[in-house]
Design a protein around this motif. Structure first.
Motif, PDB file in Angstrom:
ATOM      1  N   ALA A 212       1.185  -0.705   0.181  1.00 34.11           N
ATOM      2  CA  ALA A 212      -0.130  -0.096  -0.496  1.00 34.11           C
ATOM      3  C   ALA A 212       1.076   1.333  -0.193  1.00 34.11           C
ATOM      4  O   ALA A 212       2.000   1.101   0.635  1.00 34.11           O
ATOM      5  N   PRO A 213       0.655   2.168  -0.474  1.00 33.67           N
ATOM      6  CA  PRO A 213       1.221   3.141  -1.008  1.00 33.67           C
ATOM      7  C   PRO A 213       1.064   4.314   0.451  1.00 33.67           C
ATOM      8  O   PRO A 213       0.398   5.671  -0.010  1.00 33.67           O
ATOM      9  N   THR A 214       1.030   3.854   1.677  1.00 38.65           N
ATOM     10  CA  THR A 214       1.158   5.244   3.350  1.00 38.65           C
ATOM     11  C   THR A 214       2.866   4.693   4.141  1.00 38.65           C
ATOM     12  O   THR A 214       2.916   3.481   3.945  1.00 38.65           O
ATOM     13  N   CYS A 215       2.669   5.727   4.158  1.00 40.85           N
ATOM     14  CA  CYS A 215       3.740   4.951   5.105  1.00 40.85           C
ATOM     15  C   CYS A 215       2.928   4.177   6.730  1.00 40.85           C
ATOM     16  O   CYS A 215       3.583   3.981   7.361  1.00 40.85           O
ATOM     17  N   GLU A 216       1.453   4.431   6.619  1.00 36.36           N
ATOM     18  CA  GLU A 216       1.461   4.155   8.121  1.00 36.36           C
ATOM     19  C   GLU A 216       1.216   2.607   7.665  1.00 36.36           C
ATOM     20  O   GLU A 216       2.160   1.620   8.726  1.00 36.36           O
ATOM     21  N   GLU A 217       1.259   1.752   6.421  1.00 39.40           N
ATOM     22  CA  GLU A 217       1.410   0.863   6.616  1.00 39.40           C
ATOM     23  C   GLU A 217       2.947   0.427   6.909  1.00 39.40           C
ATOM     24  O   GLU A 217       2.424  -0.827   6.794  1.00 39.40           O
ATOM     25  N   THR A 218       3.915   0.896   5.843  1.00 38.80           N
ATOM     26  CA  THR A 218       5.470   0.664   6.002  1.00 38.80           C
ATOM     27  C   THR A 218       5.339   0.416   7.926  1.00 38.80           C
ATOM     28  O   THR A 218       5.889  -0.652   7.747  1.00 38.80           O
ATOM     29  N   LEU A 219       4.730   1.376   8.466  1.00 34.75           N
ATOM     30  CA  LEU A 219       5.092   0.946  10.410  1.00 34.75           C
ATOM     31  C   LEU A 219       3.838   0.556  10.415  1.00 34.75           C
ATOM     32  O   LEU A 219       4.401  -0.856  11.167  1.00 34.75           O
ATOM     33  N   PHE A 220       2.986  -0.631   9.980  1.00 35.17           N
ATOM     34  CA  PHE A 220       2.801  -1.427  10.110  1.00 35.17           C
ATOM     35  C   PHE A 220       3.273  -3.033  10.111  1.00 35.17           C
ATOM     36  O   PHE A 220       3.299  -3.637  10.899  1.00 35.17           O
ATOM     37  N   MET A 221       4.427  -2.708   8.747  1.00 32.16           N
ATOM     38  CA  MET A 221       4.921  -4.097   8.345  1.00 32.16           C
ATOM     39  C   MET A 221       6.686  -3.633   9.792  1.00 32.16           C
ATOM     40  O   MET A 221       6.394  -5.084  10.267  1.00 32.16           O
ATOM     41  N   LEU A 222       6.725  -2.975   9.594  1.00 33.32           N
ATOM     42  CA  LEU A 222       7.665  -2.938  11.144  1.00 33.32           C
ATOM     43  C   LEU A 222       7.281  -2.953  12.077  1.00 33.32           C
ATOM     44  O   LEU A 222       8.208  -3.548  13.033  1.00 33.32           O
TER      45      LEU A 222
ATOM     46  N   LEU B 120       5.426  -5.594  12.537  1.00 33.07           N
ATOM     47  CA  LEU B 120       5.204  -7.032  12.302  1.00 33.07           C
ATOM     48  C   LEU B 120       6.603  -7.616  12.399  1.00 33.07           C
ATOM     49  O   LEU B 120       6.857  -8.525  13.217  1.00 33.07           O
ATOM     50  N   ALA B 121       7.543  -6.869  11.581  1.00 31.16           N
ATOM     51  CA  ALA B 121       9.026  -7.338  11.736  1.00 31.16           C
ATOM     52  C   ALA B 121       9.869  -7.228  13.444  1.00 31.16           C
ATOM     53  O   ALA B 121      10.128  -8.251  13.417  1.00 31.16           O
ATOM     54  N   ASP B 122       9.127  -6.434  14.236  1.00 33.56           N
ATOM     55  CA  ASP B 122       9.300  -6.324  15.746  1.00 33.56           C
ATOM     56  C   ASP B 122       8.749  -8.123  16.432  1.00 33.56           C
ATOM     57  O   ASP B 122       9.684  -8.171  17.280  1.00 33.56           O
TER      58      ASP B 122
ATOM     59  N   HIS C  69      14.554   2.219  11.307  1.00 32.90           N
ATOM     60  CA  HIS C  69      14.492   0.937  12.247  1.00 32.90           C
ATOM     61  C   HIS C  69      15.065  -0.274  11.568  1.00 32.90           C
ATOM     62  O   HIS C  69      15.952  -0.437  10.762  1.00 32.90           O
ATOM     63  N   PRO C  70      15.298  -0.912  12.262  1.00 42.42           N
ATOM     64  CA  PRO C  70      17.152  -1.760  12.087  1.00 42.42           C
ATOM     65  C   PRO C  70      16.512  -2.743  11.157  1.00 42.42           C
ATOM     66  O   PRO C  70      17.468  -2.893  10.453  1.00 42.42           O
ATOM     67  N   LYS C  71      15.552  -2.871  11.062  1.00 38.42           N
ATOM     68  CA  LYS C  71      14.915  -3.812  10.261  1.00 38.42           C
ATOM     69  C   LYS C  71      14.740  -2.872   7.957  1.00 38.42           C
ATOM     70  O   LYS C  71      14.130  -3.529   7.377  1.00 38.42           O
TER      71      LYS C  71
END
Length: 283
Positions: free
Chosen positions: A54-64, A66-68, A95-97
């Motif tokens: 998705a073209p949003t920073c919010e989705e990137t934060l959601f993925m990060l 999950l990575a945690d 974020h480190p990942k």
């Protein structure tokens, strides 16, 4: 060690997956790490690269987030507005990942959008932050991406899904072949062996995909070619184990070192996965 260099997770009620219409109904459901973990374990996949959908920073934060909580996720490729406050967004997404960003070029009508001065300025900041560019490209973008590689040679680029070549004939289009060869002349450009089952459509086999595989192998070599599942989008045309086995069939004639590169080494190096593990160990 197998690394899946391209997969997705999503939670529908987040509300920013505008592309999820009836054409993708079979995968229009919440898909999260618990869904992939048994498939990855059964196939010997030790780490994945989680890519934006998705073209949003919010989705990137959601993925990060999950990575945690998911060791399987070795890296995240997010999204940011390359025409906006790139430095501010990078600070928000730090974020480190986080290993790179992916503008959804295939959904942008302007073929040379990536070469706009303001976009180039944003990409220079991305490169300065030590991040990479995943190019969700179509054959029409290949010339612009080659010019980008010339303009910002310090920006590592990977071409997702072999730039989605046309499979309506026995051999891939001559323009696609030429465009990929030009891109491969730039040493900072890699290619993902991913997404081809979906491009070929129902009834595909390893032999269907062989002409594309042989061209990208010849152009990029195994040290710049990486396998990815494109799961769960893959489910529209196949299944996780079936695509991995087809890719293994395509590479069966290669030596062990070359196969190891395609199924793990290239991705680990390109996305600095081992570096990320070292940083986490120090934390």
């Amino acid at each position: 060690m197998i690394i899946d260099a391209h997969q997705h997770f999503w939670r529908i009620d987040r509300g920013d997956y505008s592309w999820m219409d009836d054409s993708v109904a079979p995968i229009r459901r919440d898909i999260l790490p618990a869904d992939l973990s048994p498939l990855a374990e059964a196939c010997g996949v030790s780490r994945t690269v989680l890519v934006q959908a998705a073209p949003t920073c919010e989705e990137t934060l959601f993925m990060l987030s999950l990575a945690d909580e998911t060791p399987l996720i070795g890296a995240v490729i997010g999204w940011l507005d390359l025409t906006g406050d790139v430095e501010g967004q990078l600070a928000r997404l730090a974020h480190p990942k986080l290993r790179g960003i992916r503008p959804m070029l295939q959904d942008i009508a302007e073929t040379e959008w990536i070469l706009r001065p303001e976009v180039l300025a944003g990409l220079r900041k991305v490169a300065a932050a030590g991040l990479r560019l995943d190019a969700l490209a179509l054959p029409r973008h290949l010339d612009a991406l080659a010019r980008l590689a010339e303009e910002i040679p310090e920006l590592p680029i990977v071409i997702d899904h072999c730039a989605k070549p046309d499979f309506d004939g026995a051999e891939p289009d001559a323009d696609w072949r030429a465009g990929m060869a030009v891109l491969a002349a730039h040493p900072q450009v890699c290619c993902k062996l991913s997404g081809l089952a979906n491009e070929a459509g129902p009834g595909w086999t390893a032999e269907t995909l062989r002409p594309v595989f042989e061209h990208v192998l010849a152009a990029f070599g195994p040290d710049r070619l990486m396998w990815g599942s494109d799961w769960p989008v893959l489910e529209l045309a196949g299944d996780y184990r079936g695509w991995l086995e087809a890719a293994q069939e395509l590479t069966a004639s290669l030596g062990r070192a070359d196969r190891d590169a395609i199924f793990g080494g290239t991705a680990a190096r390109f996305y600095a996965l081992d570096e990320g593990e070292t940083e986490e160990a120090r934390a």
